[in-house]
Write a protein that holds these residues in place. Structure first.
Motif, PDB file in Angstrom:
ATOM      1  N   VAL A 418      11.621  -7.104  14.828  1.00  0.00           N
ATOM      2  CA  VAL A 418      10.813  -8.178  15.437  1.00  0.00           C
ATOM      3  C   VAL A 418       9.635  -7.616  16.229  1.00  0.00           C
ATOM      4  N   ASN A 419       8.594  -8.438  16.291  1.00  0.00           N
ATOM      5  CA  ASN A 419       7.499  -8.255  17.245  1.00  0.00           C
ATOM      6  C   ASN A 419       8.012  -8.835  18.573  1.00  0.00           C
ATOM      7  N   PRO A 420       8.101  -8.019  19.627  1.00  0.00           N
ATOM      8  CA  PRO A 420       8.782  -8.489  20.846  1.00  0.00           C
ATOM      9  C   PRO A 420       8.097  -9.669  21.551  1.00  0.00           C
ATOM     10  N   TYR A 421       6.821  -9.892  21.252  1.00  0.00           N
ATOM     11  CA  TYR A 421       6.105 -10.999  21.895  1.00  0.00           C
ATOM     12  C   TYR A 421       6.295 -12.308  21.125  1.00  0.00           C
ATOM     13  N   ASP A 422       6.801 -12.204  19.910  1.00  0.00           N
ATOM     14  CA  ASP A 422       6.900 -13.375  19.034  1.00  0.00           C
ATOM     15  C   ASP A 422       8.270 -14.040  19.228  1.00  0.00           C
ATOM     16  N   VAL A 423       8.298 -15.018  20.104  1.00  0.00           N
ATOM     17  CA  VAL A 423       9.561 -15.682  20.445  1.00  0.00           C
ATOM     18  C   VAL A 423      10.098 -16.448  19.227  1.00  0.00           C
ATOM     19  N   SER A 424       9.209 -17.116  18.491  1.00  0.00           N
ATOM     20  CA  SER A 424       9.664 -17.858  17.298  1.00  0.00           C
ATOM     21  C   SER A 424      10.222 -16.896  16.260  1.00  0.00           C
ATOM     22  N   GLY A 425       9.527 -15.775  16.074  1.00  0.00           N
ATOM     23  CA  GLY A 425       9.988 -14.778  15.106  1.00  0.00           C
ATOM     24  C   GLY A 425      11.340 -14.204  15.523  1.00  0.00           C
ATOM     25  N   THR A 426      11.539 -14.039  16.825  1.00  0.00           N
ATOM     26  CA  THR A 426      12.821 -13.500  17.315  1.00  0.00           C
ATOM     27  C   THR A 426      13.936 -14.521  17.100  1.00  0.00           C
TER      28      THR A 426
END
Ligand code: F6P
Length: 471
Positions: A418-426
């Motif tokens: 995951v990209n740590p800033y991407d809450v939706s992606g997480t």
């Protein structure tokens, strides 16, 4: 500045020396005046024990609290450890002011840049303490090292030590190892120019510099090229610290861990049918605990089928509580966890179980039962939790891993990245992890455990020592 009565146990003429801010032992002072010693673990402890008791090794560290200072004053100490009683105000400015509030922030890219950093007279005063604290280490090492000895200096706290020590003792082999990431050039150059230069020159005083990943080593080299024009011939190596498989496998099967397992299962509820997402961190700004909780909340919000069927076990242990920004972050973690429990919890289901009191046996129990491990740091030198969970897991665990963790270089292939800033992606990655077929999860866990343990701490240390002392 360093109290001379302070040397707990000093071996003149040591052949292998380690220097770090935090040492292998801490003392607490009881109400009745007795001193209680607590020994720590970690890569350096295993590394030093691997070279054996006869190796004439010395670990130089700083007294950190009142208990440590009292131990130094009383001459109490461990064989092979020299604790420096550096003036408490100097230490506070160096450790809290410069190391943790500036260098840590630069390397982990933690500033809210519209307002910070702002380097003025207060910073300059703290920097003078940082220099004094580094000098105290350099002088103690110069005094304790035998002819031609190898000295392994640790981390951003002691970036100036290699250069200072080189001036005092040209005969020594000096290594420095960074346990953090290294900042990209543009971010590093937020530091005042003279400070950026002094930090790099200080480190380049070493014969050899070590980093946890190629990415951090390359970032360091890029800073040297941009600020100084090059690395002046200092050798640079990469040593990715792995998990200690033998220790973890044995320790995680002891009775106290079994007890914690039973207690956790009880708290999770649902008669063993609920899935469990686990995270274990120090409450550290770089660990991204708050966005992790937001992602979990989004999962419950957007996919109501998970309600009552999943529990997030989050251990967030106290860290650096002298700093207001850490205290505020700790409060925010609790606030967001409570908000999720208020919004979604029912009489028979608590969506988030948050524990803030450090308990190693309970952490191992959580590793064992995790279906999913969430390791989503903003930026992290390595992150050993990502490596420890697959080793200890009972039935396989899907790993949701930030691409900004050093461990990504070794574990990325079998993790859900995951990209740590991407809450939706997480949130999406959590869903994918929770629905991963158990056979696939077990296979991936096996491969993750193999990568995670390929460089055990003792080997990590010995490799560095050998590379430093090789002709
Ligand atoms: O990651 C860098 C590091 O110095 C580690 O070696 C250690 O785990 C961590 O930070 C702890 O920091 P502190 O000594 O401030 O608690």
């Amino acid at each position: 500045m360093v109290s001379e009565a302070s040397h707990s146990v000093t071996r003149a003429g040591a052949q292998v020396l380690v220097a770090s801010n935090r040492g292998p032992v801490t003392y607490s002072l009881g109400d009745d005046g007795t001193l209680d010693a607590k020994r720590g673990g970690g890569g350096l402890v295993s590394g030093l024990s691997a070279i054996g008791d006869d190796a004439d090794a010395l670990w130089v560290c700083s007294a950190l609290g009142e208990g440590d200072r009292e131990a130094v004053r009383r001459g109490v100490g461990e064989p092979g450890v020299r604790m420096l009683d550096i003036d408490a105000a100097v230490h506070a400015d160096a450790y809290n002011g410069v190391a943790n509030s500036v260098l840590w922030f630069v390397h982990h890219m933690l500033y809210q840049t519209p307002l910070e950093p702002a380097f003025g007279p207060e910073f300059r005063a703290q920097w003078a303490s940082y220099e004094a604290y580094n000098r105290a280490f350099a002088e103690a090492l110069a005094e304790s090292a035998g002819p031609g000895a190898a000295v392994l200096v640790q981390d951003y706290h002691l970036a100036l030590v290699p250069g200072m020590l080189r001036e005092l003792r040209a005969d020594l082999r000096i290594g420095h190892f960074s346990h953090t990431p290294w900042a990209p050039v543009d971010y590093f150059r937020m530091l005042p120019d003279d400070i950026a230069e002094r930090l790099l020159r200080g480190m380049l005083g070493a014969d050899r510099l070590g980093f946890l990943t190629g990415r951090w080593a390359d970032a360091f080299t890029a800073c040297c090229v941009a600020v100084l024009g090059g690395t002046s011939g200092t050798r640079i190596g990469v040593h990715g610290l792995g998990a200690d498989a033998d220790f973890l496998r044995e320790r995680s099967r002891r009775a106290d861990v079994e007890e914690r397992l039973a207690a956790l299962r009880e708290q999770i509820g649902g008669d063993g049918t609920r899935k469990v997402v686990v995270r274990v961190d120090r409450t550290e700004l770089s660990k991204n605990i708050v966005r992790g909780l937001h992602a979990y909340r989004l999962l419950l919000d957007e996919r109501p089928e998970w309600r009552e069927r999943v529990v997030h076990v989050a251990f967030a242990y106290p860290s650096r509580q002298d700093l207001a920004v850490y205290r505020d972050y700790t409060a925010e973690v609790s606030r967001v966890a409570s908000a999720i429990n208020s919004a979604y919890g029912t009489d028979s289901w608590m969506p988030v179980i948050l524990h803030v009191k450090d308990d190693f046996a309970r952490s191992l129990a959580a590793y064992r039962l995790a279906d999913v491990a969430l390791v989503n740091p903003i930026r992290d030198g390595m992150n050993l939790v990502a490596k420890e969970v697959p080793v200890v897991s009972d039935e396989g665990c899907a790993l949701v891993l930030s691409r900004e963790a050093g461990a990504f270089e070794e574990l990325g292939d079998d993790a859900l990245v995951v990209n740590p800033y991407d809450v939706s992606g997480t949130a999406q990655a959590l869903h994918t992890a929770l629905t991963m077929p158990s056979a696939e999860r077990a296979e991936r866990t096996k491969r993750l455990a193999a990568s995670a343990t390929s460089l055990p701490p003792s080997q990590w240390f010995l490799d560095q020592l050998q590379a430093l002392t090789a002709p």
